[in-house]
Enzyme design. Structure first.
Site, mmCIF file in Angstrom:
data_model
loop_
_atom_site.group_PDB
_atom_site.id
_atom_site.type_symbol
_atom_site.label_atom_id
_atom_site.label_comp_id
_atom_site.label_asym_id
_atom_site.label_seq_id
_atom_site.Cartn_x
_atom_site.Cartn_y
_atom_site.Cartn_z
ATOM 1 N N CYS A 3 -17.636 18.523 -37.260
ATOM 2 C CA CYS A 3 -16.434 17.871 -37.850
ATOM 3 C C CYS A 3 -16.049 17.585 -39.353
ATOM 4 C CB CYS A 3 -15.989 16.525 -36.623
ATOM 5 S SG CYS A 3 -13.917 16.388 -36.465
ATOM 6 N N HIS A 50 -16.906 19.745 -31.779
ATOM 7 C CA HIS A 50 -17.809 18.481 -31.355
ATOM 8 C C HIS A 50 -18.406 18.909 -30.429
ATOM 9 C CE1 HIS A 50 -15.559 14.886 -32.708
ATOM 10 N NE2 HIS A 50 -14.597 15.736 -33.172
ATOM 11 N N GLU A 67 -20.983 17.619 -28.473
ATOM 12 C CA GLU A 67 -21.707 16.490 -28.164
ATOM 13 C C GLU A 67 -20.769 16.749 -26.930
ATOM 14 O OE1 GLU A 67 -18.189 14.679 -29.455
ATOM 15 O OE2 GLU A 67 -19.542 15.757 -30.944
#
Length: 379
Positions: A263, A353, A355
């Site tokens: 990001c 992202h 995660e």
């Protein structure tokens, strides 16, 4: 932002900087708040959205009409507090229903002083932002209500997101360690520009001991932990203001230490390599963005939260001070650069992202790719 007590029945108004207004009812705290109006297309994972530091100084409009159905629990927050400046929903849940719920979303917003509005046409607001672009906004309720011309003037006095230097406002003040789960295989220095809690956890699952360092960390701080790799996190604000992280990343690239950014970290890598950045019209926010990994041809559904992007050529590798670089990932909706990869040094980044606690998990392999870089460097 000023707030008072909870008052779900209080009238509220949302005022955009171009003069358009929406009237509804207060949701969460009563008072006033300002920020950049953006919309998120996720149907689930609102706790992750609310507690993502990348949303600092933004008023988030939820495109899904029903929000709050599963309440709020103590396991899903990505940080220690809610970071959004304001919250906009159409039809909030009256009663949460989930076995992990500890309180309602309305109660949580009120407790943390987050001013919101409900009962407005969020579809019309989203279409307006898509056509006109993300813009400054204010939400007013209770005693904060007043003459609309005066409210509009206050909205227009709020600083714009372009040119905002915000990572230092959300990053940790003190370094801390997230231990590896099981046997420690690697040590990573993670630069906190607004890191989410799930990110070091994903690395810890792979046997990585993560030293999370403040955004102000120096190259000496980074290498004092003896890192096998260096990670640059997500975060808020305009990457054009992030001169210190860019300088730090260039020092890491110079040493050829394996590097991974997500990001904001992707934008930092872009700047470190000599590319420019620019503000998107309304950004990418949500958990349903299609991205192609150009190294494999695979298409992933990914989680996004960014209003800026890297300006890099899509058609061929570029020469940089650190060797050749190429665009490794691209958004299939609009061809925005979604990832960068160095061909002559162990460094890569993505704009989204991987995660993603609330899902999707298509991009989780990127943490394994980071591990492979560290294994290769050690070999």
């Amino acid at each position: 932002m000023t707030t008072s007590t909870r008052g779900a029945s209080a009238p509220a108004v949302l005022v955009l900087e171009d003069g358009r207004t929406f009237r509804g009812r207060a949701y969460g705290a009563v008072g006033e708040t300002f920020g950049e109006a953006v919309f998120s297309t996720g149907m689930t994972g609102y706790q992750e959205t609310l507690t993502d530091p990348s949303y600092h100084r933004q008023v988030v409009v939820m495109t899904a009409p029903h929000i709050g159905n599963t309440g709020v629990n103590d396991e899903d927050p990505e940080s220690q507090r809610i970071w959004v400046s304001g919250y906009v929903v159409r039809d909030p849940a009256r009663t949460p229903s989930n076995w992990r719920s500890r309180r309602s979303l309305d109660e949580e917003l009120t407790a943390q002083g987050v001013v919101g509005i409900s009962g407005i046409d969020t579809r019309a607001l989203t279409r307006h932002l898509r056509e006109r672009g993300a813009m400054r906004v204010g939400i007013f309720s209770g005693e904060a209500l007043g003459d609309e011309a005066a409210l509009l003037a206050r909205v227009r006095a709020v600083p714009q997101m372009k040119g905002a230097d915000l990572s230092g406002e959300v990053a940790t003040a003190e370094a801390y360690v997230v231990p590896a789960i099981g046997t420690r295989k690697f040590t990573v220095a993670a630069i906190d520009l607004g890191i989410k809690g799930m990110t070091p956890h994903r690395m810890a699952e792979r046997g990585i001991e993560v030293h999370v360092l403040p955004a102000t960390a120096t190259v000496e701080d980074v290498y004092a932990v003896g890192p096998d790799g260096v990670f640059f996190s997500n975060g808020p604000g305009d990457p054009a203001t992030a001169d210190h992280p860019v300088s730090l990343m260039r020092a890491v690239l110079k040493r050829s230490t394996p590097l991974f950014g997500i990001c904001f970290g992707n934008q930092i890598l872009g700047r470190a390599l000599g590319f420019g950045t620019y503000k998107l019209k309304y950004g990418h926010r949500g958990i349903n963005q299609p991205v192609q990994d150009r190294t494999t041809g695979k298409v992933e559904i990914t989680a996004h939260n960014h209003g800026f992007a890297v300006d890099a050529p899509l058609d061929a590798p570029s020469d940089t001070p650190y060797g050749r670089a190429e665009v490794s990932h691209v958004c299939l909706n609009d061809n925005v650069v979604e990832g960068l990869r160095l061909l002559d040094r162990p460094a890569f980044s993505v704009q989204y992202h991987p995660e993603a606690a609330a899902g999707p998990h298509d991009a989780a392999y990127l943490f394994d790719r980071f591990v492979s870089l560290m294994e290769g460097q050690r070999a």
